[in-house]
Enzyme design. Structure first.
Site, PDB file in Angstrom:
ATOM      1  N   GLU A 262       0.871  -1.173   0.000  1.00  0.00           N
ATOM      2  CA  GLU A 262       0.000   0.000   0.000  1.00  0.00           C
ATOM      3  C   GLU A 262       0.906   1.221   0.000  1.00  0.00           C
ATOM      4  O   GLU A 262       1.413   1.634   1.039  1.00  0.00           O
ATOM      5  CB  GLU A 262      -0.914  -0.001   1.232  1.00  0.00           C
ATOM      6  CG  GLU A 262      -1.845  -1.188   1.326  1.00  0.00           C
ATOM      7  CD  GLU A 262      -2.894  -1.222   0.233  1.00  0.00           C
ATOM      8  OE1 GLU A 262      -3.022  -0.227  -0.522  1.00  0.00           O
ATOM      9  OE2 GLU A 262      -3.589  -2.244   0.115  1.00  0.00           O
ATOM     10  N   CYS A 296      -2.597   8.774   2.745  1.00  0.00           N
ATOM     11  CA  CYS A 296      -2.318   8.269   1.407  1.00  0.00           C
ATOM     12  C   CYS A 296      -3.506   8.521   0.487  1.00  0.00           C
ATOM     13  O   CYS A 296      -3.361   8.539  -0.736  1.00  0.00           O
ATOM     14  CB  CYS A 296      -1.973   6.775   1.448  1.00  0.00           C
ATOM     15  SG  CYS A 296      -3.170   5.775   2.335  1.00  0.00           S
TER      16      CYS A 296
END
Length: 506
Positions: A262, A296
């Protein structure tokens, strides 16, 4: 020491290594000092994991796996259920610690702990739904099916911006699958790891769970490399920068291990001429300035139709000028500090490059020198999508405004970056919405209509495409990444027919 720290078992000096019920402390270990980004003051210190402690953790994890995998999945789910209940008891102090050590505002700290609770609830249900399939065999009196088995010790490397939630996405799902978990959190937020391990340890002790099911290690890059090169850890789940993720992928891939990556996001929202601008503005502001732009999934790029560009720009500038910046534990604060001085400098470097490339800083971007801590004003900039700096992810509250005239042009801008995590479009036009969600629309792992890029729910699989890494965590069928698939065929007849009708007489 603040009251919430003592409630979580945080001391002036803390061990950063645990096998679940027990904390290890090597007196030769180096110390990590944790500072709050709100005013730069020292919170506490944590002993880094030594190589000998790491070896003990991995060995305990391997031993525990042999016992844990034999426990029925619903019983493993019961342990996770109790962890969720324990997290409910400590939601307030843990939320404050997340806010104090990382810098996100208190409401976001509470939200992060709630994500931990939610994934525990989800995992409990999933523990009764680790389904395989049955298939029809081409051979008579044969039965075919597939089943899923746990992998073994799973390594979880998490980042500072979500110091507890992302760990739980991995750990609780891996646990109900029968895996054991070794967690290395960020060295920038080590106290969050210690606190969570203390909370989980209460449940492990009460249920006499073997040491090594939930383990913690603490340290920097070197400690992470011990994990990525270790063939005893079949899966590494890593959250962080694209640069870090590429190194993890190469290292783990070289030993044919598995990864869940990720990595960076460069998330965009397309604002159509047919958008509900009131809804869009609210989503954009939260997505761009929430967690001080250190998610993010933060909104980095705003791709706006030319007919509403000026109106939306003016509304955003007005809101940005009134946003309250300050102590993240103050309930009235909307934007807390950046994590450290390096993050502040990275933002200033990005703003300088924007100007050098021909862009314009419309508002914000200043460092708040009169405040203790790492505070900046969120910035809005008018740019072109092809600018080199726009193609990168700057982990700071910088919002890029980009003008478009046609949906085709908007999609080219949207997909024209190397990251592919989260995306959104605001429109009341059904054709535009369906196009955005179609195979010729957003190329991201997450695509939303009339909500922002930030704030994913745990029920859906979380992750992105392209240089975001392709990993999936949390909900849906993400559990499969923590297990190995096995196809089984049983011959219950008295003959031995071969597949494909092959004749082979001996």
């Amino acid at each position: 020491m603040k009251d919430f720290l003592s409630k979580l078992g945080i001391k002036h000096e803390n061990s950063g290594t645990s096998t679940g019920q027990e904390f290890l402390k090597d007196v030769t270990s180096e110390k990590i000092t944790s500072y709050t980004p709100s005013d730069g003051s020292e919170i506490a210190t944590v002993y880094e994991t030594t190589k000998s402690e790491y070896e003990e953790v991995v060995q305990k994890s391997q031993e525990a796996f042999k016992e844990w995998r034999m426990m029925p999945a619903p019983q493993r789910g019961e342990i996770v259920r109790q962890i969720g209940e324990e997290l409910r008891k400590y939601k307030e102090p843990l939320g404050k610690l997340v806010s104090y050590e990382m810098g996100k505002v208190y409401q976001e700290g509470l939200g992060e702990v709630q994500e931990m609770i939610d994934i525990c609830d989800f995992a409990v249900g999933q523990s009764r739904m680790l389904y395989g399939k049955t298939m029809h065999s081409e051979r008579p009196q044969h039965r075919m099916y597939e089943q899923w088995h746990p992998l073994g010790p799973v390594g979880v490397i998490s980042a500072f911006n979500f110091p507890v939630a992302v760990y739980s996405w991995n750990a609780m799902i891996a646990a109900i699958c029968g895996d054991t978990i070794i967690w290395k959190g960020s060295e920038k937020t080590p106290l969050c790891g210690v606190a969570v391990q203390n909370i989980i340890g209460n449940v492990l002790k009460a249920n006499d769970v073997p040491e090594g099911v939930f383990s913690l290690i603490t340290g920097g890059r070197e400690v992470g490399e011990w994990m990525t090169t270790d063939e005893r850890i079949p899966l590494i789940s890593a959250t962080g920068s694209i640069r870090m993720g590429k190194q993890v992928a190469q290292t783990v891939g070289a030993r044919l291990g598995k990864t869940i990556l990720e990595l960076g996001g460069n998330n965009a929202i397309i604002i159509s001429k047919d958008a509900d601008l009131e809804m869009a503005v609210r989503a954009v502001v939260f997505g761009a300035v929430g967690t001080a732009g250190q998610r993010c999934t933060s909104t980095r790029r705003l791709i706006i139709h030319e007919s509403v560009f000026d109106e939306l720009k003016d509304r955003l500038v007005s809101i940005y000028q009134s946003i309250k910046i300050g102590d993240p534990l103050d309930e009235d604060t909307l934007v807390g500090p950046l994590i450290d001085q390096d993050a502040v400098q990275a933002m200033q470097n990005a703003l300088k490059q924007i100007k050098e490339e021909g862009g314009k800083v419309i508002t914000g971007g200043e460092v708040l020198e009169n405040m203790e801590g790492h505070y900046v004003k969120p910035a809005i900039c008018e740019v072109k999508n092809h600018y080199e700096i726009v193609q990168e992810e700057t982990f700071a509250p910088i919002l890029y405004l980009i003008k478009y005239s046609s949906l085709k042009e908007a999609m080219e801008y949207h997909n024209g970056v190397k990251q592919g995590l989260s995306s959104a479009m605001f429109t009341l036009n059904m054709r535009e919405a369906e196009t955005f969600l179609s195979h010729r629309g957003s190329d991201c792992g997450i695509a939303n209509i009339n909500i922002g890029t930030s704030g994913a729910e745990i029920g859906g699989a979380f992750g992105g495409e392209k240089e975001t890494g392709g990993g999936r965590e949390s909900g849906s069928d993400a559990w499969k990444a923590y297990m190995r698939r096995q196809t089984n065929t049983i011959n219950w007849g008295d003959e031995l027919p071969l597949a494909q009708g092959i004749e082979f007489d001996v």
